[in-house]
Design an enzyme around this catalytic site. Sequence first.
Site, PDB file in Angstrom:
ATOM      1  N   ASP A   1      -2.225  -9.054  29.400  1.00  0.00           N
ATOM      2  CA  ASP A   1      -1.442  -8.119  29.267  1.00  0.00           C
ATOM      3  C   ASP A   1      -0.081  -8.408  29.416  1.00  0.00           C
ATOM      4  O   ASP A   1       0.822  -7.976  28.887  1.00  0.00           O
ATOM      5  CB  ASP A   1      -2.132  -6.876  29.824  1.00  0.00           C
ATOM      6  CG  ASP A   1      -3.201  -6.548  29.217  1.00  0.00           C
ATOM      7  OD1 ASP A   1      -3.800  -6.272  28.173  1.00  0.00           O
ATOM      8  OD2 ASP A   1      -4.565  -6.437  30.077  1.00  0.00           O
TER       9      ASP A   1
ATOM     10  N   HIS B   1      -7.731  -2.791  32.617  1.00  0.00           N
ATOM     11  CA  HIS B   1      -7.593  -3.568  31.414  1.00  0.00           C
ATOM     12  C   HIS B   1      -7.979  -2.796  30.276  1.00  0.00           C
ATOM     13  O   HIS B   1      -9.328  -2.930  29.707  1.00  0.00           O
ATOM     14  CB  HIS B   1      -8.149  -4.871  31.549  1.00  0.00           C
ATOM     15  CG  HIS B   1      -8.051  -5.649  30.091  1.00  0.00           C
ATOM     16  ND1 HIS B   1      -6.975  -6.010  29.489  1.00  0.00           N
ATOM     17  CD2 HIS B   1      -8.965  -5.938  29.288  1.00  0.00           C
ATOM     18  CE1 HIS B   1      -7.105  -6.642  28.291  1.00  0.00           C
ATOM     19  NE2 HIS B   1      -8.254  -6.615  28.241  1.00  0.00           N
TER      20      HIS B   1
END
Lengths: 444, 444
Positions: free
Chosen positions: A254, A282
Amino acid sequence: MRLPPGPSAGRLRVWILACFSTRSIKMALNMKQRMDAGLSRKAARSSVSRSSVVKVRSVAAPAPPAAAVQEAKKAYGVFRLSYDTQNEDPSLTRTWKKTIKVAVTGASGNISNHLLFMLASGEVYGKDQPIALQLLGSDRSKEALEGVAMELEDSLYPLLREVSIGTDPYEVFGDADWALMIGAKPRGPGMERADLLQQNGEIFQVQGRALNDSASRNCKVLVVGNPCNTNALIAMENAPNIPRKNFHALTRLDENRAKCQLALKSGKFYTSVSRMAVWGNHSTTQVPDYINARIGGIPATDVIRDMKWFREEFTPKVALRGGALIKKWGRSSAASTAVSVADAIRALVTPTAPGDCFSSGVISDGNPYGVKEGLIFSFPCRSKGDGDYEICDDFIVDEYLRSKIRASEDELQKEKECVSHLIGMMGGSCSLRGAEDTTVPGEN
Amino acid sequence: MRLPPGPSAGRLRVWILACFSTRSIKMALNMKQRMDAGLSRKAARSSVSRSSVVKVRSVAAPAPPAAAVQEAKKAYGVFRLSYDTQNEDPSLTRTWKKTIKVAVTGASGNISNHLLFMLASGEVYGKDQPIALQLLGSDRSKEALEGVAMELEDSLYPLLREVSIGTDPYEVFGDADWALMIGAKPRGPGMERADLLQQNGEIFQVQGRALNDSASRNCKVLVVGNPCNTNALIAMENAPNIPRKNFHALTRLDENRAKCQLALKSGKFYTSVSRMAVWGNHSTTQVPDYINARIGGIPATDVIRDMKWFREEFTPKVALRGGALIKKWGRSSAASTAVSVADAIRALVTPTAPGDCFSSGVISDGNPYGVKEGLIFSFPCRSKGDGDYEICDDFIVDEYLRSKIRASEDELQKEKECVSHLIGMMGGSCSLRGAEDTTVPGEN
């Protein structure tokens, strides 16, 4: 090795004390633990004694006894119990550190198929760091694991000194310095996040116990299999012998994607983006932090003067990147995920540049931002390069960021309640049933 | 850009001289060449003017003109026409060499999916060598190419300064310093080697012409797509502007596998195997040379005292390794193939250790072993690390080795005759129809 007759704990203890080798004690303890966990003695015994591992060492050692040679002969390929290192180039091996053991789960999957070669090349742990790979697969993937090992052989990596494969986590995690937990069940059609949590939770409970039992006491654990934060939490709670600080959930992909999007939007190269933190889970509730991010040393919000873009487009662009990729590519982003795993490890074994950070899902205990304790939560971190890290304490959290962080925190708390029975927590009830699916697309 | 009216060469020349930018001259020359090659002017124009390439540079440059910005906007992702490098870390970039351009065909395939990331990481060309990747795919794989480029973006490799993708080899090979020709048609069910030669031959004829037209005059070409020796020959014969010496066919995977087998048989680690040459064709007639190979500096035949094994088992073990892997793994060995491509490139850009060699399929002209000239034949080579190489002249070729080499040479001569029409050779006739299939299994 035979169990004494009779099932009483007392007799078992006497028998344990009578064992003379550490290995025997370890096996007995394994067995006791599994019996405690509800397995029958017979099942426990068969589970402990079955050696599904073909394990071979490469350290210079005295001539192995006949039995060991026998075992080595059973091993396929080039990895053997002992190598005669006298023929090796001393200019290569002289400065090498002690071999580290890296266990990898889901070892025959697509991400591992990239990652293992990166690890073996020395790109991750360093060119002076020999490694042993201990690969975990399932019964179904046993042959594929052999295929992976064969490809690793043919690649002739000088630093790859040992490869072992197996299907029993208690064996495969043995003395592991690192455990890279890539394997997880993918979300089937129509499966809710709550079901995914349950199914993978069970895997990570077993693997957490195996880590507790077998791995090095200072093993670093990086969970990639999703939902990775809560999977890491479950592993951690089931491995009380390993410091809680040592557990990580991968949010580096990410972070990397967020850096790329800032670079793209600003027209600068991605190397100029720093202090790019990703907070929280996440999942699609993740918080890529544009408040603290810098581009060329200048606050990102001073370079990209478009708050609407930051607030409305930036986060979805990062969170939905995997899905966009699948649409183009037809398959999930195994290579860049593996790169981000490599980055996440490198972040712990090389010093963080002054003023910079890396993102990792770590235990929130004692964090300086008021995030609820007892969660695996992604924070900006920094490291001296010794494998350890600390949470950065100088990040500005404004009202907007705080509200976003809170939402991700709430989600992680709910996930935790859904798996309460897997982490010895009383009275949790799962409120995620029927909730919106926040799985990051394309990550399974 | 418009062509002047009338087709005469004289008028075209005048028009060319009137062009002011190198780019325009190049395009015009391209067009003239294609017209010479029998394309109609209209087709030539459309072929030249169609820009299927999204190409963007990263060198520090003055602010791009409006049109360029427009083009950059059409480009997806982080790779743009010009980067403002002022924000980059000078400690990183100060010692960097001039960016090299690396064209890769079959860029959305499995081998490339490993290779591109190895190239971008700096593992192959060096940590001080920025690179530009120019990726060739087909119309069918255009979207997948974008997916690859997106994953490369998300990987944030500092040395990767430019990525362009396209489907026209004339565009994609533009100024390439290296051309890694991975793409080829796989052998369909029931397809003979002669058919495979024909189908791939046509691809390599086109790509050879494109190299001739567009690539750097000193472009190094490495052919991986099978049948790689003859594909390389076809590309070479169609690219007279590029030195014949610069063409390579990949036999490094065979070398690596041979090293692994010698290590396995001798019980030594693979790093102790040296001077492991593979001679001839990348097919089952290949000749892994155990006569000259050394293990720990000692002739392999003095370490493994088993001539029956060398003569009967060693070569099939190497040649059939890909097939054995597919059986285990369920898919072909993309990762270790990519590693061997990386090794083959590294062998040309780093000096060969004294007394050692590497194997590569290269033009046999002037070779010291009496192999027929005009073939792409694998020889033991050595390099000063400047991209160039020479064939080692100190390998012992005994009667046995010579007979094996001769058989592979005969096969390559026959392959050459089958593609005579693709290399401007008169009177060849294909005698491989109905012949035994000598394709190395698992390499398509």
